[in-house]
Design an enzyme around this catalytic site. Structure first.
Site, PDB file in Angstrom:
ATOM      1  N   SER A  29      -1.109 -53.135  17.482  1.00 56.61           N
ATOM      2  CA  SER A  29      -0.268 -53.326  18.671  1.00 56.61           C
ATOM      3  C   SER A  29      -0.200 -54.796  19.044  1.00 56.61           C
ATOM      4  O   SER A  29      -1.234 -55.452  19.177  1.00 56.61           O
ATOM      5  CB  SER A  29      -0.845 -52.555  19.868  1.00 56.61           C
ATOM      6  OG  SER A  29      -0.791 -51.185  19.628  1.00 56.61           O
ATOM      7  N   HIS A  61       5.026 -50.447  17.086  1.00 58.10           N
ATOM      8  CA  HIS A  61       4.606 -50.416  15.686  1.00 58.10           C
ATOM      9  C   HIS A  61       5.862 -50.259  14.853  1.00 58.10           C
ATOM     10  O   HIS A  61       6.500 -49.223  14.868  1.00 58.10           O
ATOM     11  CB  HIS A  61       3.625 -49.273  15.438  1.00 58.10           C
ATOM     12  CG  HIS A  61       2.239 -49.584  15.901  1.00 58.10           C
ATOM     13  ND1 HIS A  61       1.145 -49.515  15.089  1.00 58.10           N
ATOM     14  CD2 HIS A  61       1.782 -50.000  17.091  1.00 58.10           C
ATOM     15  CE1 HIS A  61       0.068 -49.869  15.760  1.00 58.10           C
ATOM     16  NE2 HIS A  61       0.429 -50.164  16.980  1.00 58.10           N
ATOM     17  N   TYR A  85      -4.977 -40.356  16.629  1.00 59.32           N
ATOM     18  CA  TYR A  85      -4.444 -39.582  17.768  1.00 59.32           C
ATOM     19  C   TYR A  85      -3.027 -39.068  17.551  1.00 59.32           C
ATOM     20  O   TYR A  85      -2.545 -38.249  18.325  1.00 59.32           O
ATOM     21  CB  TYR A  85      -4.543 -40.380  19.076  1.00 59.32           C
ATOM     22  CG  TYR A  85      -3.730 -41.657  19.155  1.00 59.32           C
ATOM     23  CD1 TYR A  85      -2.338 -41.646  19.215  1.00 59.32           C
ATOM     24  CD2 TYR A  85      -4.370 -42.899  19.208  1.00 59.32           C
ATOM     25  CE1 TYR A  85      -1.609 -42.819  19.299  1.00 59.32           C
ATOM     26  CE2 TYR A  85      -3.653 -44.079  19.294  1.00 59.32           C
ATOM     27  CZ  TYR A  85      -2.273 -44.027  19.339  1.00 59.32           C
ATOM     28  OH  TYR A  85      -1.557 -45.196  19.423  1.00 59.32           O
ATOM     29  N   GLU A  86      -2.359 -39.541  16.495  1.00 60.38           N
ATOM     30  CA  GLU A  86      -1.016 -39.027  16.227  1.00 60.38           C
ATOM     31  C   GLU A  86      -1.064 -37.618  15.643  1.00 60.38           C
ATOM     32  O   GLU A  86      -0.029 -36.943  15.541  1.00 60.38           O
ATOM     33  CB  GLU A  86      -0.252 -39.998  15.324  1.00 60.38           C
ATOM     34  CG  GLU A  86       0.074 -41.303  16.066  1.00 60.38           C
ATOM     35  CD  GLU A  86       0.623 -42.394  15.161  1.00 60.38           C
ATOM     36  OE1 GLU A  86       1.658 -42.157  14.523  1.00 60.38           O
ATOM     37  OE2 GLU A  86       0.004 -43.470  15.092  1.00 60.38           O
ATOM     38  N   ALA A 113      -5.326 -54.181  18.999  1.00 58.99           N
ATOM     39  CA  ALA A 113      -5.447 -54.551  20.408  1.00 58.99           C
ATOM     40  C   ALA A 113      -6.590 -53.718  20.959  1.00 58.99           C
ATOM     41  O   ALA A 113      -6.711 -52.537  20.636  1.00 58.99           O
ATOM     42  CB  ALA A 113      -4.153 -54.249  21.143  1.00 58.99           C
ATOM     43  N   SER A 201      -8.541 -47.477  16.739  1.00 60.68           N
ATOM     44  CA  SER A 201      -8.127 -47.650  15.339  1.00 60.68           C
ATOM     45  C   SER A 201      -9.253 -48.295  14.542  1.00 60.68           C
ATOM     46  O   SER A 201     -10.400 -48.307  14.981  1.00 60.68           O
ATOM     47  CB  SER A 201      -6.859 -48.518  15.273  1.00 60.68           C
ATOM     48  OG  SER A 201      -7.155 -49.847  15.654  1.00 60.68           O
ATOM     49  N   ASN A 224      -6.652 -55.979  27.515  1.00 62.27           N
ATOM     50  CA  ASN A 224      -6.938 -55.596  28.905  1.00 62.27           C
ATOM     51  C   ASN A 224      -8.452 -55.540  29.086  1.00 62.27           C
ATOM     52  O   ASN A 224      -9.183 -55.283  28.132  1.00 62.27           O
ATOM     53  CB  ASN A 224      -6.331 -54.214  29.211  1.00 62.27           C
ATOM     54  CG  ASN A 224      -6.846 -53.149  28.251  1.00 62.27           C
ATOM     55  OD1 ASN A 224      -6.383 -53.049  27.122  1.00 62.27           O
ATOM     56  ND2 ASN A 224      -7.834 -52.389  28.675  1.00 62.27           N
TER      57      ASN A 224
END
Ligand code: HPA
Length: 263
Positions: A29, A61, A85-86, A113, A201, A224
Site C-alpha cells: 500500500s 494495489h 484477508y482477501e 504499510a 502482509s 499511522n
C-alpha cells in the site's frame, strides 16, 4: 488452466520478453510512487493475466508486474499483493513471491504499510524489518519443510540498506490476518511481545521465499500510529497520503537495495 508458479513464471517470461528476473520487489500500500525510483519498465503485465493470480482486492494495489532493467540484470516489480484477508487462501497470498522465485529471483524485497507501535516512529517513516512475529496462525509450507528463519531478513541486505540510508531504523514486524485494525489492548499486547510495527502482509511471503532459498529484505512504511497510541482514528486513505509523501526517500532506497542485491 494450470496455476503453478512455474507456469506463471513461463508466462511472465513470454509476456515481458525477459527469460530471467534476478530480483523481485513487492510493493505494498502506498509504495507505487516509490516504484518509479527503481527504473523504467520495458514491459508491464496485469498480474490477473498470469496463471494462478487473482485480481487484487486492496485499495491502491495496481495489480501489475513490471520488468525493469537494472544494469545487466532485470528486476521484477510487482505493484500490489494478495493478502490473506482477501479470502483466497495462503497459497494465493504467496503465489507472486513463488512466481518471482520460479522466474529466477534470488532476492525478494518486500514492502508494506504498517502501523507504528514504537512511539518514536513518525508517520511516513520507512523502517527496515529486522525480524517478524507471524501471528496469522498460518504457514505457506506444508509437510516436513523445517525452514530456518533465524536470519529471515538477510543481515547483509539490512547492512546495505543502512549504508544507503543512515537514518534508517530497524524494527520487528507483527503480521496479523486482518482485515480489521487492532484494538488498543491488542497493540499493548504486541508491544509486550516485542513488536515495533503491525500489519497484514509480508510474513507469509518471507517464509515462502526463504523456503525457496531466496534472500529477503523487508521495509515497512509507517502509515499511522497503531491503535490507542494516539487520539487519532485510523483511516486507510490518510495512510496512503502519508506514504506517498515519502516516495523520494523510499524510491532511492529501493533502487539502492536492488543494485546491492545484484552486486
Ligand atoms: N494495523 C494493521 N495493519 C496496518 C496498520 C495498522 O495500524 N496500518 C497499516 N496497515
Amino acid at each position: 488452466m494450470s496455476t503453478s508458479p512455474q507456469d506463471a513464471a513461463a508466462a511472465l517470461a513470454e509476456r515481458t520478453g525477459v527469460a530471467r528476473h534476478d530480483v523481485a520487489v513487492v510493493l505494498g500500500s502506498g509504495w507505487g510512487p516509490a516504484a518509479d525510483g527503481i527504473g523504467e519498465a520495458t514491459a508491464e503485465v496485469p498480474v490477473a493475466e498470469l496463471p494462478g493470480f487473482t485480481p487484487l482486492g486492496a485499495p491502491d494495489h495496481r495489480g501489475t508486474a513490471r520488468s525493469v532493467p537494472v544494469g545487466d540484470a532485470h528486476a521484477l516489480v510487482l505493484l500490489g499483493r494478495t493478502h490473506l484477508y482477501e479470502g483466497h487462501g495462503v497459497a494465493q497470498a504467496v503465489h507472486a513471491v513463488r512466481t518471482a522465485c520460479a522466474a529466477g529471483a534470488r532476492t525478494v524485497i518486500l514492502t508494506n504499510a504498517a502501523g507504528g507501535i514504537d512511539p518514536s516512529y513518525a508517520v511516513g517513516q520507512p523502517v527496515l524489518i529486522s525480524d517478524h512475529l507471524n501471528l496469522t496462525g498460518r504457514s505457506p509450507l506444508v509437510g516436513p519443510e523445517f525452514v530456518d528463519l533465524t536470519d529471515a531478513y538477510d543481515p547483509g541486505l539490512r547492512a546495505a540498506a543502512r549504508d544507503l540510508d543512515p537514518g534508517l531504523v530497524e524494527g520487528v514486524y507483527a503480521g496479523l490476518p486482518g482485515p480489521h485494525f487492532e484494538t488498543p489492548a491488542e497493540i499493548r499486547m504486541l508491544r509486550t511481545l516485542g513488536a515495533d510495527l503491525v500489519g497484514m502482509s509480508t510474513v507469509l511471503e518471507t517464509i515462502a521465499a526463504r523456503a525457496l532459498g531466496a534472500r529477503v529484505a523487508g521495509i515497512a512504511l509507517v502509515s499511522n500510529p497503531a491503535a490507542g497510541t494516539t487520539d487519532e482514528a485510523i483511516d486507510h486513505l490518510a495512510v496512503l497520503d502519508a506514504v506517498h509523501a515519502a516516495a523520494e526517500r523510499t524510491g532511492a532506497l529501493l533502487r539502492g537495495l536492488v543494485t546491492a542485491a545484484l552486486a
